[in-house]
Motif scaffolding. Structure first.
Motif, short mmCIF file in Angstrom:
data_model
loop_
_atom_site.label_atom_id
_atom_site.label_comp_id
_atom_site.label_asym_id
_atom_site.label_seq_id
_atom_site.Cartn_x
_atom_site.Cartn_y
_atom_site.Cartn_z
N SER A 1 -34.65 -106.49 1.34
CA SER A 1 -33.79 -107.48 0.66
C SER A 1 -33.80 -108.86 1.31
CB SER A 1 -32.33 -106.99 0.58
OG SER A 1 -32.27 -105.77 -0.14
N SER A 2 -34.61 -109.03 2.37
CA SER A 2 -34.67 -110.34 3.01
C SER A 2 -36.08 -110.72 3.41
CB SER A 2 -33.76 -110.37 4.25
OG SER A 2 -34.20 -109.40 5.19
N GLY A 3 -37.05 -109.88 3.16
CA GLY A 3 -38.41 -110.15 3.54
C GLY A 3 -39.26 -108.91 3.40
N VAL A 4 -40.41 -108.90 4.08
CA VAL A 4 -41.31 -107.74 4.04
C VAL A 4 -41.80 -107.48 5.46
CG1 VAL A 4 -42.06 -108.16 1.67
CG2 VAL A 4 -43.32 -109.21 3.56
N GLU A 5 -42.35 -106.27 5.67
CA GLU A 5 -43.01 -105.92 6.91
C GLU A 5 -44.50 -105.77 6.62
OE1 GLU A 5 -41.25 -102.48 8.65
OE2 GLU A 5 -39.55 -103.60 9.48
N LEU A 6 -45.30 -106.49 7.40
CA LEU A 6 -46.74 -106.49 7.23
C LEU A 6 -47.41 -105.81 8.42
CD1 LEU A 6 -47.28 -110.17 5.99
CD2 LEU A 6 -47.29 -108.10 4.60
N ALA A 7 -48.45 -105.04 8.12
CA ALA A 7 -49.24 -104.40 9.17
C ALA A 7 -50.61 -105.05 9.19
CB ALA A 7 -49.37 -102.90 8.90
N PRO B 1 -50.22 -115.38 5.88
CA PRO B 1 -49.79 -115.49 7.28
C PRO B 1 -50.69 -114.74 8.26
CG PRO B 1 -48.33 -114.07 6.03
CD PRO B 1 -49.21 -114.73 5.04
N VAL B 2 -51.43 -113.76 7.77
CA VAL B 2 -52.30 -112.99 8.67
C VAL B 2 -53.46 -112.44 7.86
CG1 VAL B 2 -51.08 -110.81 8.38
CG2 VAL B 2 -52.34 -111.24 10.50
N THR B 3 -54.61 -112.33 8.47
CA THR B 3 -55.79 -111.80 7.78
C THR B 3 -55.70 -110.27 7.72
OG1 THR B 3 -57.14 -113.62 8.59
CG2 THR B 3 -58.30 -111.67 7.81
N GLY B 4 -55.96 -109.74 6.51
CA GLY B 4 -55.95 -108.30 6.33
C GLY B 4 -54.57 -107.69 6.40
N GLY B 5 -53.51 -108.48 6.11
CA GLY B 5 -52.16 -107.94 6.17
C GLY B 5 -51.86 -107.03 4.98
N SER C 1 -50.49 -103.50 14.25
CA SER C 1 -49.18 -104.04 14.63
C SER C 1 -48.43 -104.42 13.36
CB SER C 1 -49.34 -105.26 15.54
OG SER C 1 -49.93 -104.89 16.77
N VAL C 2 -47.12 -104.26 13.44
CA VAL C 2 -46.24 -104.58 12.30
C VAL C 2 -45.37 -105.75 12.70
CG1 VAL C 2 -44.43 -103.75 10.78
CG2 VAL C 2 -46.27 -102.19 11.49
N PHE C 3 -45.27 -106.73 11.80
CA PHE C 3 -44.38 -107.86 12.05
C PHE C 3 -43.59 -108.18 10.78
CE2 PHE C 3 -47.84 -109.97 10.02
CZ PHE C 3 -47.36 -111.16 9.49
N TYR C 4 -42.52 -108.94 10.98
CA TYR C 4 -41.60 -109.27 9.88
C TYR C 4 -41.95 -110.65 9.34
CZ TYR C 4 -37.22 -110.72 7.60
OH TYR C 4 -36.29 -111.18 6.73
N PHE C 5 -41.92 -110.79 8.00
CA PHE C 5 -42.22 -112.07 7.37
C PHE C 5 -41.26 -112.26 6.20
CE2 PHE C 5 -44.54 -114.43 4.01
CZ PHE C 5 -44.61 -115.65 4.65
N ALA C 6 -40.70 -113.49 6.09
CA ALA C 6 -39.73 -113.78 5.02
C ALA C 6 -39.89 -115.23 4.57
CB ALA C 6 -38.30 -113.54 5.50
N VAL C 7 -39.45 -115.48 3.36
CA VAL C 7 -39.46 -116.82 2.76
C VAL C 7 -38.09 -117.08 2.18
CG1 VAL C 7 -40.45 -118.33 1.01
CG2 VAL C 7 -41.92 -116.74 2.24
N ARG C 8 -37.51 -118.24 2.52
CA ARG C 8 -36.21 -118.65 1.98
C ARG C 8 -36.38 -119.91 1.16
NH1 ARG C 8 -31.49 -118.79 6.30
NH2 ARG C 8 -30.33 -119.03 4.35
N GLU C 9 -35.77 -119.95 0.00
CA GLU C 9 -35.78 -121.12 -0.87
C GLU C 9 -34.35 -121.48 -1.23
OE1 GLU C 9 -38.21 -120.57 -4.29
OE2 GLU C 9 -40.08 -120.41 -3.17
N ARG C 10 -33.92 -122.66 -0.80
CA ARG C 10 -32.56 -123.13 -1.08
C ARG C 10 -31.51 -122.11 -0.64
NH1 ARG C 10 -32.94 -127.66 -4.25
NH2 ARG C 10 -34.95 -127.97 -5.28
N GLU C 11 -31.61 -121.71 0.62
CA GLU C 11 -30.65 -120.80 1.24
C GLU C 11 -30.63 -119.41 0.59
OE1 GLU C 11 -29.26 -121.74 3.96
OE2 GLU C 11 -30.03 -123.77 3.77
N ARG C 12 -31.74 -119.03 -0.03
CA ARG C 12 -31.79 -117.70 -0.66
C ARG C 12 -33.16 -117.09 -0.37
NH1 ARG C 12 -33.61 -115.72 -5.59
NH2 ARG C 12 -34.29 -117.82 -6.16
N TYR C 13 -33.16 -115.84 0.05
CA TYR C 13 -34.42 -115.15 0.31
C TYR C 13 -35.10 -114.78 -1.01
CZ TYR C 13 -33.30 -114.60 5.26
OH TYR C 13 -33.01 -114.84 6.59
N VAL C 14 -36.42 -114.96 -1.05
CA VAL C 14 -37.21 -114.58 -2.22
C VAL C 14 -38.29 -113.62 -1.78
CG1 VAL C 14 -36.76 -116.78 -3.38
CG2 VAL C 14 -38.79 -116.55 -1.94
#
Length: 293
Positions: free
Chosen positions: A194-200, A180-184, A271-284
């Motif tokens: 429990s629902s995603g990660v924070e990337l800098a 999603p971002v270069t050098g994250g 900068s820090v942003f939030y990133f998440a992936v959901r598969e079939r209504e469940r966060y992975v």
């Protein structure tokens, strides 16, 4: 009374009535014999009809102990009894077992006798038998044919030897063309959120879609930045939060690696942003499906 018994009795009564009304006509004997006399005709008429009626087919069928073993139980045209069917009973099985035992003993005796002889042809046979019992057979030709025919040999079969190919790691989840971002760098992992990660990443860096899909939501959270949610194939979604700006609108179609916005700017160039992936209504865990830099 049972209906079947009633039908059977009526059928037999009808047969008896027909036979009693029409007694069989006796033709003159061959060679000019005289016709039966009146007393003989009277005796035939007085004969019980049941004795002149053939057995009921249904009763005859049920009277046989095993009717499915053969169809030759009954009477021949000449009146003689046909032999009962010869089914494979216990006696037949014992006979077959005895024959097999005799053949096995005969082969064993031949092998033993071969090793008792000291002749050139006997030594050749002894060497052949010894090789069959002690030398491993070469299945390379069979393995090569199996490879050509079925595109690979089954390594779990012992005769093919240790031909197992190195296993390749299967990657589950979304296969992406870009992160999603270069050098994250992950600063808070999935176990903490429990629902995603924070990337800098670099301040104001470009944020890209991790796969082809359709933009579902673009929202502006007060004080938190903008959030973009993209729907991918196979009931998967990717979420990008705390963005400085969004370059897409709901309903847009994006490809993998296409820019969807930029990170917020900060004084420390990170900068820090939030990133998440959901598969079939469940966060992975995104780290399981995305190759971060």
């Amino acid at each position: 009374m049972d209906t079947r018994e009633t039908v059977r009795e009526r059928r037999q009564a009808r047969i008896r009535a027909l036979m009693s009304e029409a007694p069989p006509q006796v033709e003159p004997k061959a060679g000019g014999g005289a016709a039966p006399s009146e007393p003989e005709r009277q005796a035939m008429r007085d004969k019980p009809p049941q004795s002149r009626v053939e057995d009921d087919p249904e009763r005859l069928w049920k009277s046989r102990p095993n009717p499915w073993l053969g169809w030759q139980v009954g009477r021949e045209e000449g009146g003689g009894e046909l032999p009962p069917p010869t089914g494979a009973g216990p006696g037949q099985w014992v006979k077959e077992l005895q024959v097999k035992i005799v053949i096995s003993l005969a082969l064993l005796g031949c092998g033993w006798g071969l090793f008792q002889l000291d002749m050139p042809w006997a030594r050749t046979g002894q060497s052949l038998v010894g090789d069959m019992l002690t030398v491993d057979m070469d299945f390379s030709a069979a393995a090569a044919w199996y490879d050509r025919t079925f595109a690979g040999s089954p390594a779990f079969i012992p005769i093919f030897g240790d031909r197992e190919q190195a296993a390749e790691r299967a990657q589950a989840g979304i296969r992406t063309a870009a992160s999603p971002v270069t050098g994250g760098v992950i600063v808070r992992d999935f176990a903490a959120l429990s629902s995603g990660v924070e990337l800098a990443a670099e301040s104001g860096a470009e944020v890209r879609s991790i796969g082809a899909g359709r933009v579902l939501i673009v929202s502006d959270e007060s004080g938190q930045g903008q959030t973009v949610i993209i729907q991918h194939a196979q009931q998967r979604m990717s979420v990008y939060g705390r963005l400085g700006m969004a370059a897409v609108e709901p309903g847009d179609w994006v490809e993998a690696g296409e820019a969807i916005g930029r990170l917020q700017t900060s004084e420390d160039d990170r900068s820090v942003f939030y990133f998440a992936v959901r598969e079939r209504e469940r966060y992975v865990d995104p780290a399981d499906v995305i190759a971060f830099d």
